[in-house]
Design an enzyme around this catalytic site. Sequence first.
Site, mmCIF file in Angstrom:
data_model
loop_
_atom_site.group_PDB
_atom_site.id
_atom_site.type_symbol
_atom_site.label_atom_id
_atom_site.label_comp_id
_atom_site.label_asym_id
_atom_site.label_seq_id
_atom_site.Cartn_x
_atom_site.Cartn_y
_atom_site.Cartn_z
ATOM 1 N N ASP A 198 4.423 -13.712 0.879
ATOM 2 C CA ASP A 198 4.344 -14.881 1.593
ATOM 3 C C ASP A 198 5.646 -15.763 1.380
ATOM 4 O O ASP A 198 6.241 -15.559 0.293
ATOM 5 C CB ASP A 198 3.222 -15.827 0.987
ATOM 6 C CG ASP A 198 1.767 -15.026 1.093
ATOM 7 O OD1 ASP A 198 1.675 -14.434 1.977
ATOM 8 O OD2 ASP A 198 0.926 -15.562 0.289
ATOM 9 N N ALA A 199 5.964 -16.596 2.157
ATOM 10 C CA ALA A 199 7.120 -17.586 1.880
ATOM 11 C C ALA A 199 7.267 -18.138 0.812
ATOM 12 O O ALA A 199 8.079 -18.454 0.049
ATOM 13 C CB ALA A 199 7.172 -18.471 3.322
#
Length: 310
Positions: A155-156
């Site tokens: 995930d970012a």
Amino acid sequence: MPIPPPDAPFDLDSCDPDRRDRAPDAVPPSRLQLPPGLWTNLLDGVCARFPAIGRERWRERFARGRVLDARDARPLSAEAPYQVGLEILYFREVEHEPRIPFEERIVHCDERLLIVDKPHFLPVAPSGRFVAETLLGRLQRRLGEADLAPLHRLDAATAGLVMFSREPASRGAYQALFRERRIDKRYLALAPPLPGLSFPLVRRSRIEAGEPFFLMREGQGEANSETRIEVVARGEEAWTYSLQPVTGRKHQLRVHMAALGAPIVGDRFYPLQPRGEEDFDRPLKLLARSLRFVDPFEGGERRFDSGLSL
């Protein structure tokens, strides 16, 4: 190649002495095989395929040579006939793309693999409003390697190790490590204490799409996700947990910790927080700490550790 200490510069020339002969600034194009349709020309077809992008913006991209024939990289005309099955290359562009004010660090590089410490907030690959400001985009420009490809995703919001393939010929063998669960991934997370539970514990559940569309949730039915959880440090306000995902469902670690009653510190999704500008001073306290696997080509066990901390 030895792993440098966290604050040491990585010698890119030792990683690839020929990299300086390649253009460092280009963002590699995306590829699309034109789907079935009765459109008269390419402009009509791509406008129908990407309705969120205005017709005039697509026309301007064609005029600047940003839409190409994948066979020979020849610029295509907006008025060229639409051909079902034709592969085109197009350069994604985002106006006013925000800069992520943190830098990646190369941990290891050899002829097949690149291991990189990704900072919080930086997406791995282009999506939404981020194209150039992604880990993949930065590395492709930095190394001049258009064929570079991530072998898995974070995930970012999550920081830590990401493994990239540098050559297509060996890519499938490394992808199989993840697909066949032959790679050991360990994460560290800060989250509220869970004194009522016994550790280590295993969380198994069915993770499915939730609402809004970008969230996941635990649902009824046969489990399709599994995380092994241990406590490595017990503080007054938060504990440090070691998380080992056996499966790789979207947001799996965040969903499992929230379901146990200990949402990861800094998580804006579980539970959902009001959307707003990113607060770079409050990152998600989740770190992809280590990767361990038997190399399908060299045969021995390899382990890589992040130089980041929570």
